[in-house]
Motif scaffolding. Structure first.
Motif, mmCIF file in Angstrom:
data_model
loop_
_atom_site.group_PDB
_atom_site.id
_atom_site.type_symbol
_atom_site.label_atom_id
_atom_site.label_comp_id
_atom_site.label_asym_id
_atom_site.label_seq_id
_atom_site.Cartn_x
_atom_site.Cartn_y
_atom_site.Cartn_z
ATOM 1 N N HIS A 232 0.837 -1.189 0.000
ATOM 2 C CA HIS A 232 0.000 0.000 0.000
ATOM 3 C C HIS A 232 0.878 1.247 0.000
ATOM 4 N N ALA B 298 -4.992 -6.135 15.109
ATOM 5 C CA ALA B 298 -6.248 -6.435 14.430
ATOM 6 C C ALA B 298 -6.841 -7.778 14.867
ATOM 7 N N SER C 158 -7.203 0.422 11.805
ATOM 8 C CA SER C 158 -6.185 -0.593 11.460
ATOM 9 C C SER C 158 -6.769 -2.000 11.487
ATOM 10 N N ALA C 159 -7.771 -2.216 12.336
ATOM 11 C CA ALA C 159 -8.295 -3.573 12.508
ATOM 12 C C ALA C 159 -9.463 -3.870 11.574
ATOM 13 N N SER D 33 -10.386 -4.951 8.441
ATOM 14 C CA SER D 33 -9.692 -5.559 7.301
ATOM 15 C C SER D 33 -10.448 -5.331 5.996
ATOM 16 N N THR D 34 -11.783 -5.355 6.036
ATOM 17 C CA THR D 34 -12.551 -5.101 4.818
ATOM 18 C C THR D 34 -13.842 -4.368 5.161
ATOM 19 N N ASN E 115 -5.550 5.475 9.503
ATOM 20 C CA ASN E 115 -4.990 4.276 8.893
ATOM 21 C C ASN E 115 -6.043 3.334 8.302
ATOM 22 N N LEU F 199 -7.180 0.758 5.749
ATOM 23 C CA LEU F 199 -6.359 -0.151 4.944
ATOM 24 C C LEU F 199 -6.725 -0.002 3.468
ATOM 25 N N ALA F 200 -5.828 -0.503 2.624
ATOM 26 C CA ALA F 200 -5.951 -0.285 1.175
ATOM 27 C C ALA F 200 -7.371 -0.550 0.694
ATOM 28 N N GLU F 201 -7.878 -1.759 0.943
ATOM 29 C CA GLU F 201 -9.183 -2.137 0.386
ATOM 30 C C GLU F 201 -10.268 -1.174 0.859
ATOM 31 N N LEU G 153 -9.942 1.891 1.875
ATOM 32 C CA LEU G 153 -9.735 3.194 1.253
ATOM 33 C C LEU G 153 -10.352 3.220 -0.143
#
Lengths: 659, 659
Positions: A516, A574, B573-574, B576-577, B604, B606-608, B610
């Protein structure tokens, strides 16, 4: 500027590396099993903390609050005034004008005598007013629940051959629906309906809309013998195999009124101020068409009319509830499914408008209200009702201020039941078809579907499954398939959690996903992974294999020119929970990595995880205290100081290898 | 020292607050749907990356590796030597001595002719040796699969009235079981059996051990008419309602041999070096008891003996497979259930011993091996087989080094089939019961159960459900209930994710759980929450309500003496999706908080997450760029600079209010 503080940063890291007394991982506060259980129950079933408002109140106030909690009407009734009444009056009349033709049509959708639609628009609203917490909900029968009930019951009993038994079954399943809905509320299992995701409802509603509209071709084309099946194939069959039954007069009348209604709807969408156009249109069409039909003696030109409707208010129907006999399982099943469906619609609508006008509806309370409404309803010849999309929309745009508008509506319905029923004698059935089509066509939301496609392909798939399931198989199976698919996805996410390799963002102490944040770089000698899911029985096998594979990959790509892999650091922020299988993962990893001479360190394990690790460790302590860290930065700093090759601090910043 | 760097820290924060250009949240690299799909498929179905070992190898090596992948035998056979053979010989003979009486008795459990048990101990092991990747698995018929198959088939066909048809059905369902098992492996759906957690297996094994042992009371008490049911009630019934059938001679013989076996087992547990005591004991007992029975003409003293057994090796049985006729659905169902049951037993055993001796078994490969073993088996008069708990345990403790011990065993069985069958004529059935009891009693693991209770009460509950389910209802239902419960727990975790309030650890830039880290303190004007689960349709409603409640609670407890709540910071951060419903949460929160004049910031993502937020935002951008941060520290720093009341930097460190 950024540089200056970044250098300061790396300088800071230096110090801690020379003095590796990192911030210790605190042991979480002790909790007994009972305490944990209490917390769990509260968060799971009482997450809205209903008792909060009572705390620190004098007894008398408590009593009032309690009464208001059970009967929300006590909250707003005292403050009620003429100004509010005025707006409620307008909106009340408006929804009444929609409710009457809608009621009749939806009752037909459920294969029930039209009058039941009016009965169901009279009693339930009065019950809801007392118990419900929404100000905008327009209560009454709804297309989907009617449709599902009708189609499910007729699998066993024909509404034509044995209408009396059919009616009994409908009322009984309404009873079970209500019972089930109230139970969900009382047991605070409201979250069950959360499993009907937006994607599912989108597909489901669109599918039902298509099916319902096609069903209306019966009325619209004037076909007499029509399939009772819901799936698309048989419907189209009976449309095109019965072309000889088509009556052009009916078609002409149907199409023209359909066009009028659709135009009216379009107008109101374009100019929200003209809401009354679409709201009043159905009643107008009914009146006009009825007069027309009466004038031209429509029934002699092959245009079927409603015919005689009984006068008077809801007869009691306790005697019609049958809890014995061969159909019990059917009515329970029907009650369950229609109950869940109408609940979903009701709650969804309630929440939508609550958000719009910035007040709260209590999901569990709403369920009790809707449930009791149906239980009472089924004893007074009402079939299943809930908060309806169309009525609430009209109600809101007509400026309803409180639930009082429901009272106005049901009074209007009462008047109709007492005096105006004969007027509907000549109302042509075709007009009802047109009204239904106009109502349900609004349920098809193409833009939302497109957005779904853009955001999440899997949700789009779920939507398609629901849509085609409903169209080609049946409403309940379509729904079941879609729900199953969504749950499967969630389970798959658990079974295959993401493991991400972290790198250091140069000039900071921040560690982020290497793929990322392109500028992030690996720290020599370290493999830093974050696990992005709770660790449990369903994924330890996978996680173990995957983490070992990470280490092997790192060792194979000889990224580490002069560093061999020495530490695997797991970022645990996480990992919200572990179960008993989960804790074993760390032991197994320790042994497996031990064979490679690699050491395992954990960063920021959360309280619960920490507790369970400790318990599992007792006796044979596998996870060493000094291998627990609060941040990745500190882990890297203090571990690299113990590293075999002499390289710490500054170098850790500089000699980062690009991945 | 720690202080010095802490001041440096706060100083550092100062600077960034005056110059609020925090580190930007990077846009994640572009990925097409196809790329994402490819990654998803790989991680889900090929997580072990089976092709990795082939990469960068010369063609010839590739071919060898390929062959070894398909036929694991090629890995160890070439390195095989006499030393290994010696230990395999001992263990091979040992399990043979167990396999022969076991085979005979298990075949009886399945209502099949005893000889089938020996057939099934001859061919399948040879197939497994070529395809299987475990070194300790002892292959053959197992009690549970045998019992389930026997009881399921006899619901439709009586083994007494029509033994030939019954045999055909047994072989055919073995075929389907094998087909199903191999399919799971080939489709790489191995993770399906991961849903059988340790807790479940613990309870399941203990339960089966109890049931199987009780079943042996038939032989042990010499009862002739015994229930074929597996639940505890009917078994106990037929034990105590048939007291007239008890034969004291049988009981004496049974008890005494049982004691001998248990003592032998105990010795080997205490002194692992004396493993051969328990390993050899069964064969010894068989020999002694047979001689004894022959000497005292046992059959005349009410001690039942095996009796005449046919000679010769497995006859082909392809002609016995019937895929037409009324019983097809039954055999498919039986095949499915016995298939999954025996697969679980086989894989579980394989994994257990692999972990014990620190080598890997490939789940998917094992499934193919066991599956093909059964497909081949059913064409050579073998009914369902798998890796058996008891045999593997004996095999391992007898010091087996490779799968060769299976070959030894099946050779021993071959010799027996050809020449020694007559010798078993006088073997008393009671001895078989004693052997089985001794074997399965080891499956009851009290300490593990206690550890479970200590670590995770819920898993303990799951174990109990499995245990009592198996004992009181049936093996398959006990399993199903336990699995359902575990899945329900996972779903509940998703529906009710944890939201934790974070505080600043003084003297650092670290933000952690306020209830875990007591020294951590809240930052005035901020509410910092971390969400500890993926955000999806099942939990948005909860999360929305819960977060709003957090803000209300913070506002009520006037913690913030002179600060009003101004920012809600979500630590992502935690997460995940998110799914399509998930993204809507942030919009809704924005509006809801907006009404309170509170602003929302994300840390923060995460990529997905975002990517999906961006997509959902297009057009009406709800989450503003400058409200995304990489760390909580930077968020607090740069937001407090924009705070209404003039208080930043230093003060943010000092005036932290204790929670």
């Amino acid at each position: 500027m950024h540089n200056s503080c970044s250098t300061m940063q790396s300088h800071f890291v230096d110090i801690t590396t020379e003095v590796p007394e990192a911030h210790p991982v605190a042991p979480p506060p002790k909790q007994t099993t009972l305490q944990r259980l209490k917390i769990w129950i509260k968060e799971t079933f009482f997450s809205d903390d209903p008792l909060r408002q009572f705390r620190g109140q004098p007894l008398q106030r408590k009593l009032i609050l309690g009464a208001q909690y059970v009967f929300p009407v006590l909250e707003w009734a005292p403050k009620y005034n003429l100004k509010l009444l005025k707006s409620d009056l307008i909106s009340g009349i408006t929804i009444a004008s929609l409710a009457i033709p809608q009621g009749i049509s939806y009752a037909k959708l459920a294969n029930l005598p039209p009058i039941l639609g009016l009965y169901s628009s009279f009693v339930p609203p009065l019950v809801y007013v007392v118990l419900g917490s929404s100000k905008d909900l327009g209560v009454g029968p709804v297309s989907i629940a009617s449709l599902v009930m009708g189609s499910m019951l007729q699998d066993e009993v024909s509404p034509i051959e044995d209408p009396d038994l059919f009616l009994k079954l409908a009322l009984t399943s309404t009873f079970f629906a209500g019972l089930f809905q109230a139970a969900l509320g009382i047991l605070r299992l409201g979250f069950i309906i959360d499993f009907l995701s937006k994607a599912i409802l989108l597909g489901f509603m669109a599918g039902s809309a298509v099916i319902v509209s096609l069903q209306q071709l019966k009325g619209l084309l004037g076909i007499k013998h029509f399939t009772k099946k819901m799936a698309i194939i048989p419907v189209m069959k009976s449309v095109f195999h019965k072309t000889d039954e088509w009556s052009w007069q009916t078609i002409v009348m149907g199409i023209s009124f359909l066009i009028i209604l659709l135009v009216a709807r379009h107008v109101s969408i374009k100019k929200p101020k003209l809401f009354w156009v679409s709201a009043g249109a159905p009643l107008m069409c009914v009146i006009i068409s009825t007069i027309l039909a009466f004038a031209i003696k429509a029934q002699h030109h092959g245009i079927s009319i409603i015919g005689k409707l009984p006068k008077g208010i809801n007869p009691p129907s306790t005697d019609k509830l049958i809890f014995n006999g061969s159909h019990l399982s059917l009515v329970i099943k029907t009650g369950f499914i229609t109950g869940i469906l109408s609940l979903t619609e009701g709650i969804a609508v309630g929440r939508t408008f609550a958000a719009l006008r910035n007040y709260k509806v209590d999901g569990n309370k709403e369920m009790m209200a809707i449930g009791l409404m149906n239980v009472v309803g089924c004893t007074t010849s009402c079939y299943i009702t809930t908060g309806s999309f169309s009525r609430s929309a009209v109600n809101n745009s007509a400026g309803a201020k409180t639930a009082m508008s429901n009272v106005i509506m049901s009074l209007a319905v009462l008047v109709t039941l007492l005096f105006l029923m004969p007027l509907f004698h000549y109302t042509p059935n075709v007009i009802l078809g047109a009204i239904i089509i106009t109502a349900v066509i609004g349920l098809i939301d193409i833009p939302a579907a497109y957005l779904l496609w853009k955001i999440d392909k899997f949700d789009f798939l779920v939507m398609l499954v629901a849509f085609f399931g409903v169209i080609f198989i049946s409403v309940q199976y379509g729904l079941a398939m879609a729900v199953g698919l969504s749950i499967l996805k969630v389970l798959l996410q658990i079974t295959r959690p993401k493991t991400v390799m972290l790198g250091k963002i140069p000039g900071t102490d921040i560690y982020r996903d290497l793929h990322h944040y392109k500028e992030a770089a690996r720290v020599p000698g370290f493999l830093i992974l974050r696990i992005e899911a709770p660790i449990n029985f369903a994924n330890i096998t996978y996680l173990h294999e995957r983490i070992i594979r990470w280490t092997e990959e790192v060792e194979e790509n000889n990224l580490m020119t002069d560093f061999s892999l020495q530490f695997v650091v797991l970022e645990m922020s996480a990992v919200s929970t572990v179960d008993s299988s989960g804790v074993s993962l760390f032991k197994d990893l320790n042994t497996a990595l031990g064979h490679k001479g690699v050491e395992l360190a954990l960063v920021n394990p959360l309280a619960e995880v920490l507790v369970k690790l400790k318990k599992a460790d007792e006796g044979h302590n596998k996870i060493r205290e000094d291998y627990l860290f609060v941040t990745v930065g500190e882990a890297v700093a203090s571990l690299s100081s113990t590293m075999k090759r002499p390289t710490v601090g500054e170098e850790v910043q500089e000699t980062v290898v690009e991945y």
